[in-house]
Write a protein that holds these residues in place. Sequence first.
Motif, PDB file in Angstrom:
ATOM      1  N   GLN A  70      38.438 -34.418  40.352  1.00 48.96           N
ATOM      2  CA  GLN A  70      39.519 -33.486  40.060  1.00 48.96           C
ATOM      3  C   GLN A  70      40.365 -33.301  41.305  1.00 48.96           C
ATOM      4  O   GLN A  70      39.872 -33.335  42.423  1.00 48.96           O
ATOM      5  CB  GLN A  70      38.952 -32.133  39.608  1.00 48.96           C
TER       6      GLN A  70
ATOM      7  N   SER B 136      40.797 -27.679  42.166  1.00 48.96           N
ATOM      8  CA  SER B 136      39.785 -27.676  41.114  1.00 48.96           C
ATOM      9  C   SER B 136      38.770 -26.570  41.409  1.00 48.96           C
ATOM     10  O   SER B 136      38.615 -26.131  42.555  1.00 48.96           O
ATOM     11  CB  SER B 136      39.071 -29.022  41.036  1.00 48.96           C
ATOM     12  N   GLU B 137      38.072 -26.139  40.387  1.00 47.25           N
ATOM     13  CA  GLU B 137      37.081 -25.087  40.600  1.00 47.25           C
ATOM     14  C   GLU B 137      35.974 -25.549  41.541  1.00 47.25           C
ATOM     15  O   GLU B 137      35.472 -24.768  42.370  1.00 47.25           O
ATOM     16  CB  GLU B 137      36.523 -24.632  39.254  1.00 47.25           C
ATOM     17  N   ASP B 138      35.598 -26.832  41.462  1.00 43.92           N
ATOM     18  CA  ASP B 138      34.574 -27.354  42.366  1.00 43.92           C
ATOM     19  C   ASP B 138      35.043 -27.302  43.814  1.00 43.92           C
ATOM     20  O   ASP B 138      34.283 -26.912  44.713  1.00 43.92           O
ATOM     21  CB  ASP B 138      34.219 -28.790  41.990  1.00 43.92           C
TER      22      ASP B 138
ATOM     23  N   ILE C 103      37.404 -25.369  45.132  1.00 45.32           N
ATOM     24  CA  ILE C 103      37.540 -23.979  45.586  1.00 45.32           C
ATOM     25  C   ILE C 103      36.168 -23.406  45.934  1.00 45.32           C
ATOM     26  O   ILE C 103      36.018 -22.673  46.922  1.00 45.32           O
ATOM     27  CB  ILE C 103      38.251 -23.121  44.528  1.00 45.32           C
ATOM     28  N   ALA C 104      35.153 -23.756  45.166  1.00 44.43           N
ATOM     29  CA  ALA C 104      33.793 -23.303  45.493  1.00 44.43           C
ATOM     30  C   ALA C 104      33.364 -23.847  46.853  1.00 44.43           C
ATOM     31  O   ALA C 104      32.756 -23.125  47.663  1.00 44.43           O
ATOM     32  CB  ALA C 104      32.817 -23.749  44.409  1.00 44.43           C
TER      33      ALA C 104
ATOM     34  N   ILE D  91      47.301 -26.152  39.596  1.00 47.18           N
ATOM     35  CA  ILE D  91      47.072 -24.861  38.929  1.00 47.18           C
ATOM     36  C   ILE D  91      48.262 -24.636  38.007  1.00 47.18           C
ATOM     37  O   ILE D  91      49.310 -24.128  38.418  1.00 47.18           O
ATOM     38  CB  ILE D  91      46.944 -23.703  39.943  1.00 47.18           C
TER      39      ILE D  91
ATOM     40  N   HIS E 202      42.862 -21.410  34.073  1.00 45.79           N
ATOM     41  CA  HIS E 202      42.440 -21.909  35.393  1.00 45.79           C
ATOM     42  C   HIS E 202      42.764 -20.874  36.469  1.00 45.79           C
ATOM     43  O   HIS E 202      41.927 -20.559  37.325  1.00 45.79           O
ATOM     44  CB  HIS E 202      43.156 -23.232  35.664  1.00 45.79           C
TER      45      HIS E 202
ATOM     46  N   ARG F  41      40.370 -17.930  36.274  1.00 48.94           N
ATOM     47  CA  ARG F  41      39.014 -18.281  36.714  1.00 48.94           C
ATOM     48  C   ARG F  41      38.927 -18.330  38.239  1.00 48.94           C
ATOM     49  O   ARG F  41      37.912 -17.919  38.822  1.00 48.94           O
ATOM     50  CB  ARG F  41      38.578 -19.624  36.113  1.00 48.94           C
ATOM     51  N   LEU F  42      39.963 -18.827  38.882  1.00 51.19           N
ATOM     52  CA  LEU F  42      39.940 -18.896  40.340  1.00 51.19           C
ATOM     53  C   LEU F  42      39.958 -17.505  40.969  1.00 51.19           C
ATOM     54  O   LEU F  42      39.307 -17.264  41.986  1.00 51.19           O
ATOM     55  CB  LEU F  42      41.115 -19.738  40.858  1.00 51.19           C
TER      56      LEU F  42
ATOM     57  N   ASP G  51      38.661 -14.824  39.586  1.00 53.57           N
ATOM     58  CA  ASP G  51      37.302 -14.305  39.380  1.00 53.57           C
ATOM     59  C   ASP G  51      36.290 -14.965  40.321  1.00 53.57           C
ATOM     60  O   ASP G  51      35.275 -14.353  40.686  1.00 53.57           O
ATOM     61  CB  ASP G  51      36.875 -14.516  37.927  1.00 53.57           C
ATOM     62  N   ALA G  52      36.569 -16.195  40.743  1.00 52.46           N
ATOM     63  CA  ALA G  52      35.671 -16.898  41.667  1.00 52.46           C
ATOM     64  C   ALA G  52      35.766 -16.337  43.081  1.00 52.46           C
ATOM     65  O   ALA G  52      34.889 -16.587  43.910  1.00 52.46           O
ATOM     66  CB  ALA G  52      35.988 -18.386  41.676  1.00 52.46           C
TER      67      ALA G  52
END
Length: 247
Positions: free
Chosen positions: A179, A183-185, A187-188, A206, A211, A214-215, A217-218
């Motif tokens: 991705q 991507s969420e991965d 950003i983690a 984005i 999406h 979710r970011l 909330d992450a």
Amino acid sequence: MSPDKSAEQMSVAELAAYIDHSVLKPEFTVEDVGREVGNGVRYGCRTVCINPTAIEIAAPLCEGTSTGLCVVVDFPFGLSSTPSRLAQTRDVLTAGVAEVDIVANYGWLRSGRADRVEQDLRTVAEVCHEAGAEVKVILETDALTVDEVRAGAEAAIAAGADFIKTSTGFFTGTTQHEQTGASEDMIAIMLDAAAGRCKVKGSGSIRDRAHFLRLIDAGIDRMGIGYRSTPVVLGVDHDTAPAGAGY
């Protein structure tokens, strides 16, 4: 940051405070820049993210509003010499900008030269902080392995960066990841690398509201959103969003 409520529960004004409204297209006319900076102000975004030549257009439009100026330096490649990068930074700071986004030399990161990246970035961070501006370091994560991203994050943090950031949005090489962009991965990984020592900005890919939420909330702190996608992620009608989007 760790929000005290879910992104779904936030008002448009609260959501807009996460956004650097990106107005960076090199082909934009003066009229295009003015229109899109004006839209960023109208939506109530935290900043409008612009090229240095757009300062004279954007500054009057943002004056007296809650929307600040975020200016990119040595963008999008990050390949100028340190003295040149420093001169560019000093130049934009004379306009009283709130934030500077600068590209880390990711060729150096790929070469295992994180020490040189740190030295280079420190000079920029120091002059930004002297002027009361924050500095965001773009790592161009699609060009890097995860280990290189982590090394870049460490270099940026050691140099005094206020944010580490994923992407310019202009990289066209072969991605190191399935991705791209924020991507969420990724950003983690960035949040883990930052470990509370600096903030994290996601940029690139984005484009939809789910999406974006979710970011938040992450635990992301800021997002660079393309000018077309800002009303989409905010869930507002482009034609009817009021000034400041304070509703």
